[in-house]
Scaffold this active site. Structure first.
Site, PDB file in Angstrom:
ATOM      1  CB  THR A  94      24.310 -58.381  37.467  1.00  0.00           C
ATOM      2  OG1 THR A  94      24.439 -57.662  36.232  1.00  0.00           O
ATOM      3  CG2 THR A  94      22.837 -58.435  37.821  1.00  0.00           C
ATOM      4  CD  GLU A 125      21.453 -55.481  32.369  1.00  0.00           C
ATOM      5  OE1 GLU A 125      20.225 -55.374  32.400  1.00  0.00           O
ATOM      6  OE2 GLU A 125      22.165 -54.912  31.543  1.00  0.00           O
ATOM      7  CE1 TYR A 171      20.588 -62.074  34.777  1.00  0.00           C
ATOM      8  CE2 TYR A 171      21.198 -59.783  34.488  1.00  0.00           C
ATOM      9  CZ  TYR A 171      21.535 -61.074  34.851  1.00  0.00           C
ATOM     10  OH  TYR A 171      22.802 -61.356  35.302  1.00  0.00           O
ATOM     11  CE  LYS A 201      21.618 -62.845  38.324  1.00  0.00           C
ATOM     12  NZ  LYS A 201      22.537 -63.727  39.049  1.00  0.00           N
TER      13      LYS A 201
END
Ligand code: NAP
Ligand code: G4F
Length: 343
Positions: A123, A125, A147, A151
């Site tokens: 991601t 992110e 998160y 990830k």
């Protein structure tokens, strides 16, 4: 006929990917978590075409079993605790599913069929506090949430199993992708759902957090095609998938209301910013501090150049069409809900 195993099959991306793979003639196997009420989520409409296996990313035995049953040639690991805000409330569960869960899946592949190709749902992110604009495959990572950190582990372990054991593993570093099947806690769907409710007279106001936050938004249906393309290449690699355009949350709000025939005028700043209906003067958008995050990813903007050049990937659904589809779908769903309540 190839066999594909999809984790997170009942999520947004899982449903669009299932449709794509079924169209291509795959046998599609999907992992579901046991719940107290049987719920096929976003694959309810195609549930008869899918072979479901009950498993959990935190239980390696169940993933080994899923590999045995599916005899998968390709695994798409889409399962995750995917809501950034929740990752501060459930950091351990997020790490167990989004980080260690990836190793569990890779070990299941290594044990049952090391020739199986693997897609990891990485991601944007991971770029977090961005170190370059725009972001591409070589931009350093700086995650800003539990998160994003989890990830990033998943991303590196995917690369590591490629380099350590020669597994065919790819990571797609996907920027935000949305659509009619997006969970309603994510900002885009929260906006289109609430716009529909305001338009149909069953909600008064849309309450949001950081309106200045910028995202590179595409449609999920386009992005799952990139996942499949990655696994059809001769060599495994990592790719950024994005649109190359970034917009603020405020711009998304403005366009979504326009699609429902309402013109919004913003005024004020910070916590006092409001959005009024130009025609009636009614306040339809307010700021609620509870939607701010402990650490924010202020700006995401990706370069899909490598995916376009090497995979031949192109986007078919424009931003405008995506918002139109989301607003029209939510108007139809809310209308149904209103009719149902009258019964
Ligand atoms: P989503 O709609 O939230 O779907 C997540 C799926 O993961 C659901 O099917 C969920 O099942 C499943 N899941 C959660 N915990 C699990 C566990 N312990 N074991 C097995 N399954 C579990 O997410 P999405 O938007 O489709 O995204 C798919 C993947 O791409 C995720 O990994 C996400 O982090 C990543 N990603 C998404 C975006 C985006 O903008 N959409 C961008 C980049 C990366 P339940 O229904 O049982 O909860
Ligand atoms: O829609 P969001 O919750 O998505 P976010 O945090 O960008 O994460 C999504 O995209 C990632 C890819 O970059 C995925 F990996 C991840 O799984 C997920 O799919 O929030 C978008 C922005 C944020 O800056 C947030 O602070 O919108 C801002 N925002 C402002 N008001 C809000 C709200 N977000 C939500 N969810 N709700 C609000 O009321």
């Amino acid at each position: 006929m190839k066999n594909a195993l999809i984790t997170g099959i009942n999520g947004q991306d899982g449903s669009f990917l299932s449709e794509l793979l079924l169209e291509k003639g795959y046998n599609v196997y999907g992992i579901l978590r046991r719940k107290s009420v049987v719920d096929y989520g976003n694959v309810e409409h195609i549930k008869d075409k899918i072979h479901f296996i009950y498993a959990d990313m935190t239980d390696v035995v169940s993933l080994i079993n899923a590999m045995k049953i599916s005899q998968a040639d390709e695994v798409y690991n889409l399962a995750a605790q995917s809501f950034v805000a929740t990752s501060w409330e459930q950091p351990i569960a997020t790490a167990e599913i989004d980080a260690v869960g990836v190793t569990n899946m890779l070990e299941a592949i290594r044990t049952i069929n090391p020739k199986c190709k693997y897609y990891q749902a990485s991601t944007s992110e991971m770029f977090g506090k961005v170190q370059a604009i725009p972001q591409d495959e070589n931009t350093p990572f700086y995650p800003r949430s539990p998160y994003g950190v989890a990830k990033l582990y998943g991303h590196w372990i995917t690369k590591n199993y490629r380099e350590s054991f020669g597994l065919f593993t790819c990571s797609g570093i996907l920027f935000n992708h949305e659509g009619e099947r997006r969970g309603k806690e994510f900002v885009t769907r929260k906006i289109t759902d609430t716009v529909a409710r305001i338009k149909l007279g069953v909600a008064d106001c849309l309450e949001l957090g950081n309106l200045d936050s910028k995202r590179d938004w595409g449609h999920s249906k386009d992005y799952v095609r990139a996942m499949w393309l990655m696994l059809q290449q001769d060599e495994p690699d990592d790719y950024v998938v994005a649109t190359g355009v970034t917009r603020t949350v405020r711009e998304f709000v403005d366009i979504a209301f326009k699609k429902a025939g309402i013109d919004i005028e913003f005024s004020g700043s910070g916590l006092d910013e409001i959005g009024k209906d130009k025609a009636t003067g009614k306040v339809l958008v307010k700021i609620n501090p509870k939607f701010f995050r402990p650490a924010e990813v202020e700006l995401l903007l990706g370069t899909p150049k490598k995916a376009e050049e090497k995979l031949g990937w192109t986007r078919e659904i424009s931003f405008d069409e995506m918002v139109e589809r989301m607003v029209q779908t939510d108007l139809a769903l809310v209308r149904k809900e209103i009719e149902y309540a009258k019964l």
